[in-house]
Design an enzyme around this catalytic site. Structure first.
Site, PDB file in Angstrom:
ATOM      1  N   LYS A   1       0.490  -1.776   0.443  1.00 41.49           N
ATOM      2  CA  LYS A   1      -0.120  -0.310   0.164  1.00 41.49           C
ATOM      3  C   LYS A   1       0.979   0.896  -0.305  1.00 41.49           C
ATOM      4  O   LYS A   1       1.512   1.992  -0.804  1.00 41.49           O
ATOM      5  CB  LYS A   1      -0.649  -0.558   1.388  1.00 41.49           C
ATOM      6  CG  LYS A   1      -1.195   1.522   1.730  1.00 41.49           C
ATOM      7  CD  LYS A   1      -2.488   1.321   3.233  1.00 41.49           C
ATOM      8  CE  LYS A   1      -1.304   1.313   3.992  1.00 41.49           C
ATOM      9  NZ  LYS A   1      -1.232   3.243   4.863  1.00 41.49           N
TER      10      LYS A   1
ATOM     11  N   ARG B   1      -4.199  10.556   4.452  1.00 40.24           N
ATOM     12  CA  ARG B   1      -3.365  11.142   4.730  1.00 40.24           C
ATOM     13  C   ARG B   1      -2.409  11.493   3.633  1.00 40.24           C
ATOM     14  O   ARG B   1      -1.327  11.880   2.535  1.00 40.24           O
ATOM     15  CB  ARG B   1      -2.134  11.085   5.803  1.00 40.24           C
ATOM     16  CG  ARG B   1      -3.412  11.835   7.266  1.00 40.24           C
ATOM     17  CD  ARG B   1      -1.823  11.912   7.543  1.00 40.24           C
ATOM     18  NE  ARG B   1      -1.217  12.945   7.580  1.00 40.24           N
ATOM     19  CZ  ARG B   1      -1.005  14.037   8.315  1.00 40.24           C
ATOM     20  NH1 ARG B   1      -1.638  15.044   8.687  1.00 40.24           N
ATOM     21  NH2 ARG B   1       0.979  14.787   7.645  1.00 40.24           N
TER      22      ARG B   1
ATOM     23  N   ARG C   1       1.285  14.874  13.071  1.00 46.78           N
ATOM     24  CA  ARG C   1       1.340  13.974  11.691  1.00 46.78           C
ATOM     25  C   ARG C   1       1.692  15.364  10.509  1.00 46.78           C
ATOM     26  O   ARG C   1       0.949  16.020   9.275  1.00 46.78           O
ATOM     27  CB  ARG C   1       0.812  13.149  10.445  1.00 46.78           C
ATOM     28  CG  ARG C   1       0.575  12.009  11.408  1.00 46.78           C
ATOM     29  CD  ARG C   1      -0.383  10.737  10.767  1.00 46.78           C
ATOM     30  NE  ARG C   1       0.743   9.752   9.661  1.00 46.78           N
ATOM     31  CZ  ARG C   1      -0.251   9.544   8.503  1.00 46.78           C
ATOM     32  NH1 ARG C   1      -1.359   8.939   8.949  1.00 46.78           N
ATOM     33  NH2 ARG C   1       0.795   8.791   8.297  1.00 46.78           N
ATOM     34  N   PRO C   2       2.440  16.053  10.928  1.00 46.47           N
ATOM     35  CA  PRO C   2       2.461  17.798  10.151  1.00 46.47           C
ATOM     36  C   PRO C   2       3.194  17.950   8.757  1.00 46.47           C
ATOM     37  O   PRO C   2       3.505  16.558   8.427  1.00 46.47           O
ATOM     38  CB  PRO C   2       3.348  18.348  10.892  1.00 46.47           C
ATOM     39  CG  PRO C   2       4.935  17.832  12.072  1.00 46.47           C
ATOM     40  CD  PRO C   2       3.596  16.757  12.088  1.00 46.47           C
ATOM     41  N   ILE C   3       3.382  18.246   7.886  1.00 43.57           N
ATOM     42  CA  ILE C   3       4.026  18.304   6.677  1.00 43.57           C
ATOM     43  C   ILE C   3       4.759  19.164   5.969  1.00 43.57           C
ATOM     44  O   ILE C   3       5.274  19.933   4.902  1.00 43.57           O
ATOM     45  CB  ILE C   3       2.546  18.241   5.509  1.00 43.57           C
ATOM     46  CG1 ILE C   3       2.189  19.802   5.561  1.00 43.57           C
ATOM     47  CG2 ILE C   3       1.825  17.322   5.521  1.00 43.57           C
ATOM     48  CD1 ILE C   3       1.351  20.281   4.384  1.00 43.57           C
ATOM     49  N   ASP C   4       5.271  19.960   7.660  1.00 38.33           N
ATOM     50  CA  ASP C   4       6.253  21.220   7.632  1.00 38.33           C
ATOM     51  C   ASP C   4       8.049  20.812   6.540  1.00 38.33           C
ATOM     52  O   ASP C   4       8.110  21.676   5.915  1.00 38.33           O
ATOM     53  CB  ASP C   4       6.933  21.380   8.920  1.00 38.33           C
ATOM     54  CG  ASP C   4       7.458  20.606   9.765  1.00 38.33           C
ATOM     55  OD1 ASP C   4       6.484  19.348   9.904  1.00 38.33           O
ATOM     56  OD2 ASP C   4       8.538  20.689  10.376  1.00 38.33           O
ATOM     57  N   LEU C   5       7.978  19.448   6.573  1.00 34.89           N
ATOM     58  CA  LEU C   5       9.676  19.101   5.660  1.00 34.89           C
ATOM     59  C   LEU C   5       9.050  18.964   4.756  1.00 34.89           C
ATOM     60  O   LEU C   5       9.837  19.069   3.331  1.00 34.89           O
ATOM     61  CB  LEU C   5       9.675  17.741   6.663  1.00 34.89           C
ATOM     62  CG  LEU C   5      10.516  18.176   8.003  1.00 34.89           C
ATOM     63  CD1 LEU C   5      11.029  16.424   8.096  1.00 34.89           C
ATOM     64  CD2 LEU C   5      11.256  19.226   8.090  1.00 34.89           C
TER      65      LEU C   5
ATOM     66  N   ASP D   1       4.801   0.513  11.706  1.00 35.24           N
ATOM     67  CA  ASP D   1       3.496  -0.375  11.515  1.00 35.24           C
ATOM     68  C   ASP D   1       3.452  -1.515  11.729  1.00 35.24           C
ATOM     69  O   ASP D   1       2.782  -1.908  11.637  1.00 35.24           O
ATOM     70  CB  ASP D   1       3.610  -0.148  10.044  1.00 35.24           C
ATOM     71  CG  ASP D   1       3.109   1.717   9.628  1.00 35.24           C
ATOM     72  OD1 ASP D   1       2.920   2.215  10.212  1.00 35.24           O
ATOM     73  OD2 ASP D   1       3.329   2.225   8.221  1.00 35.24           O
TER      74      ASP D   1
ATOM     75  N   ILE E   1       8.488   7.055  16.697  1.00 34.95           N
ATOM     76  CA  ILE E   1       8.271   7.354  15.211  1.00 34.95           C
ATOM     77  C   ILE E   1       6.491   8.408  15.845  1.00 34.95           C
ATOM     78  O   ILE E   1       6.576   9.744  15.218  1.00 34.95           O
ATOM     79  CB  ILE E   1       7.513   6.728  14.408  1.00 34.95           C
ATOM     80  CG1 ILE E   1       8.559   5.125  14.259  1.00 34.95           C
ATOM     81  CG2 ILE E   1       7.163   7.706  13.080  1.00 34.95           C
ATOM     82  CD1 ILE E   1       9.998   6.576  13.478  1.00 34.95           C
TER      83      ILE E   1
HETATM   84  N1  EPU Z   1       7.168  14.837  10.497  1.00 40.57           N
HETATM   85  C1  EPU Z   1       7.220  15.526  10.891  1.00 40.57           C
HETATM   86  N2  EPU Z   1       7.196  16.388   9.353  1.00 40.57           N
HETATM   87  C2  EPU Z   1       6.622  16.589   9.277  1.00 40.57           C
HETATM   88  C3  EPU Z   1       6.638  14.625   8.094  1.00 40.57           C
HETATM   89  C4  EPU Z   1       6.788  13.631   9.229  1.00 40.57           C
HETATM   90  O1  EPU Z   1       7.707  16.254  11.495  1.00 40.57           O
HETATM   91  O2  EPU Z   1       6.658  16.989   7.629  1.00 40.57           O
HETATM   92  C5  EPU Z   1       7.065  13.701  11.465  1.00 40.57           C
HETATM   93  C6  EPU Z   1       5.991  12.728  11.797  1.00 40.57           C
HETATM   94  O3  EPU Z   1       5.275  13.227  12.704  1.00 40.57           O
HETATM   95  C7  EPU Z   1       6.177  11.804  12.416  1.00 40.57           C
HETATM   96  C8  EPU Z   1       7.822  11.128  11.359  1.00 40.57           C
HETATM   97  O4  EPU Z   1       7.929  12.640  10.661  1.00 40.57           O
HETATM   98  O5  EPU Z   1       7.031  11.533  14.007  1.00 40.57           O
HETATM   99  C9  EPU Z   1       7.586  10.014   9.977  1.00 40.57           C
HETATM  100  O6  EPU Z   1       6.194  10.591   9.649  1.00 40.57           O
HETATM  101  P1  EPU Z   1       6.272   9.909   8.045  1.00 40.57           P
HETATM  102  O7  EPU Z   1       6.011  11.839   7.064  1.00 40.57           O
HETATM  103  O8  EPU Z   1       7.385   8.968   7.945  1.00 40.57           O
HETATM  104  O9  EPU Z   1       5.480   9.145   7.611  1.00 40.57           O
HETATM  105  P2  EPU Z   1       3.854   9.487   6.512  1.00 40.57           P
HETATM  106  O10 EPU Z   1       5.287   9.544   5.512  1.00 40.57           O
HETATM  107  O11 EPU Z   1       3.431  10.327   6.480  1.00 40.57           O
HETATM  108  C10 EPU Z   1       4.253   7.094   6.457  1.00 40.57           C
HETATM  109  C11 EPU Z   1       3.470   6.014   5.802  1.00 40.57           C
HETATM  110  C12 EPU Z   1       2.542   5.784   7.067  1.00 40.57           C
HETATM  111  C13 EPU Z   1       3.906   5.181   8.700  1.00 40.57           C
HETATM  112  C14 EPU Z   1       5.138   6.559   8.554  1.00 40.57           C
HETATM  113  C15 EPU Z   1       6.401   5.683   9.079  1.00 40.57           C
HETATM  114  C16 EPU Z   1       1.820   5.928   3.632  1.00 40.57           C
HETATM  115  C17 EPU Z   1       1.048   6.842   2.934  1.00 40.57           C
HETATM  116  N3  EPU Z   1       2.134   6.153   5.320  1.00 40.57           N
HETATM  117  O12 EPU Z   1       3.570   8.348   6.405  1.00 40.57           O
HETATM  118  O13 EPU Z   1       2.058   4.412   7.264  1.00 40.57           O
HETATM  119  O14 EPU Z   1       3.832   4.795   9.963  1.00 40.57           O
HETATM  120  O15 EPU Z   1       5.615   6.490   6.699  1.00 40.57           O
HETATM  121  O16 EPU Z   1       6.852   4.503   8.407  1.00 40.57           O
HETATM  122  O17 EPU Z   1       3.237   6.205   3.668  1.00 40.57           O
HETATM  123  C18 EPU Z   1       0.469   3.056   7.891  1.00 40.57           C
HETATM  124  O18 EPU Z   1       0.400   2.355   6.881  1.00 40.57           O
HETATM  125  O19 EPU Z   1      -0.728   2.505   9.049  1.00 40.57           O
HETATM  126  C19 EPU Z   1       0.662   3.927   8.236  1.00 40.57           C
HETATM  127  C20 EPU Z   1       0.574   5.041   8.537  1.00 40.57           C
END
Ligand code: EPU
Length: 419
Positions: free
Chosen positions: A22, A91, A120-124, A306, A328
């Site tokens: 997925k 998301r 789950r911010p998107i600042d990065l 996960d 995480i």
């Molecule tokens: N984070 C920030 N700023 C950002 C983005 C992330 O501070 O701009 C923080 C998050 O809050 C978190 C960490 O960085 O603490 C890691 O988050 P990441 O961005 O890697 O998560 P994601 O890309 O939004 C994906 C998966 C998640 C999985 C995470 C971690 C998808 C669609 N989602 O999310 O999957 O838990 O990576 O491996 O790929 C799931 O499948 O159940 C699921 C939640």
């Protein structure tokens, strides 16, 4: 609304086919927006999140054809606006931002909003896109991104909890069409990011360092159509592996890639589970009595967040104390109170769950809160004596292809009932 009714206490035995990942296919679908040419993806799992992403692409103007496990996308003309109704449900949809910006130089994507597993911010994501020259504002709940042109840059995408998976994907998808060289430091190394990079390379992108924390992208003028087979889902594989261990059964995971599962398999072995590589997959055999283990979730190649909830179920069966630390998402413990309803003895201490075992779990009605928590409740139901009813399983259908059928194929007594 459907529930799963499980009669537990039986070991899982047999073979199961692992579906496409997925979290690989979602950004790869977004990447098809980068070219007007037709792309074909294979081994696409039939999941509500994937269907949802296909709908988003359609509403953005792409022609999407789904046939069995294959999706063909032709994004000849696209528009750059993805509204709240489209984005809020998932998301993962935020990863259309990078491709739309790269293709159209302008994109408006609704902010996806909160999420039950924590902030789950998107600042990065935004930092990376700004670094490539985009001007970004937040207006009326939308991320509004504009760039006369995108230019290669040196970017650092490490955050408080390490790299970002979708952030890396988003910025990578914009960088492939930027002018000049982009270096992304602290890039996520997850196999799903690697799979996306392989797809982009098949489309004509130039990316070095794939799978490492430093990605070097040389921008190209345009990308072309490509075909790609999505990697097998390592989290689905981990879920079945833990299910085999926790029910003291024996399951062969067809298609699972052991090299994507090292941390999970290592912990399973530490807990007394036998793991054998077999042709085209691996076989997991649960030990008589699991041993307690400590697990800390980390970015890849560490133990995946996960699979944390599922692993907790196995820990309830190990005599002694196991400590599970979540690094995480600090509040990803929604399953704990529901597991307690089945009799589990778990105490939360900050980012750690202290699990005291071994507990004889007994069936009860429980409520699913998010995808992986739901999977853990199903696993607990398989271990528990008597009937467990897991409500709100639409969460499961977001990320596990035909989970009930696959479990039934392994001898579980499980049925889907309408509420
Ligand atoms: N984070 C920030 N700023 C950002 C983005 C992330 O501070 O701009 C923080 C998050 O809050 C978190 C960490 O960085 O603490 C890691 O988050 P990441 O961005 O890697 O998560 P994601 O890309 O939004 C994906 C998966 C998640 C999985 C995470 C971690 C998808 C669609 N989602 O999310 O999957 O838990 O990576 O491996 O790929 C799931 O499948 O159940 C699921 C939640």
């Amino acid at each position: 609304m459907y529930s799963l009714v499980i009669n537990g206490g039986r070991p899982l035995r047999g073979e199961v086919q692992i579906s496409g990942a997925k979290n690989a296919v979602l950004p790869i679908l977004a990447a098809t927006l980068l070219t007007p040419e037709r792309c074909v993806l294979r081994r696409v799992p039939d999941l509500s999140d994937v269907n949802y992403m296909a709908r988003i692409l359609t509403e953005l103007g792409a022609k999407v054809r789904v046939q069995g496990g294959t999706i063909a996308v032709a994004a000849e003309r696209v528009r750059g606006v993805a509204g709240y109704d489209l984005v809020r449900k998932m998301r993962g949809s935020i990863c259309v931002l990078g491709p739309l910006l790269a293709r159209l130089r302008e994109a408006q994507v609704s902010l996806p909003g909160g999420c039950v597993i924590g902030a789950r911010p998107i600042d990065l994501h935004l930092k990376g896109l700004r670094g490539l020259g985009a001007s970004i504002t937040i207006e009326k709940g939308f991320v509004c991104a504009k760039a006369r042109r995108l230019t290669g840059a040196e970017l650092f995408l490490g955050g408080r909890s390490g790299p970002t998976v979708l952030g890396t994907a988003n910025v990578l998808m914009a960088a492939v069409l930027a002018e000049g060289v982009t270096v992304i430091e602290s890039a996520a190394c997850e196999p799903e990011v690697v799979d996306l990079a392989h797809f982009l390379v098949a489309m004509g992108a130039k990316i070095e360092g794939v799978g490492s924390p430093t990605l070097r992208v040389t921008g190209v003028r345009e990308l072309h159509g490509a075909e790609h087979e999505v990697i097998p889902d390592r989290i689905e594989a981990a879920t079945f592996a833990v299910a085999a261990a926790a029910t003291q059964g024996e399951v062969t995971l067809r298609g699972a890639r052991p090299e994507h599962l090292t941390a999970v398999l290592d912990k399973l072995q530490e807990a007394g589970t036998r793991v054998r590589r077999v042709a085209g997959g691996l076989t997991v055999t649960g030990g008589r009595r699991p041993r307690p283990t400590d697990v800390t979730t980390q970015p890849y190649a560490g133990f995946p967040t996960d699979a944390q909830a599922q692993m907790m179920v196995l820990m309830t069966q190990a005599p002694g104390i196991s400590i599970l630390t979540e690094r995480i998402y600090e509040s990803r413990f929604m399953h704990v109170s529901e597991l307690a309803r089945l009799g589990a003895d778990i105490t939360l201490e900050g980012p750690s769950a202290v699990v005291k075992g071994a507990t004889r779990l007994s069936g009860a009605p429980v409520m699913a809160s998010d995808l992986r928590a739901s999977a853990a409740l199903v696993l607990a139901g398989l271990v528990a004596q008597g009937e467990t009813r897991v409500r709100r399983i639409y969460h499961l259908d977001r990320g596990y292809e035909r989970l009930d059928e696959k479990l039934a194929g392994l001898g579980a007594q499980v049925r889907r009932v309408a509420e």
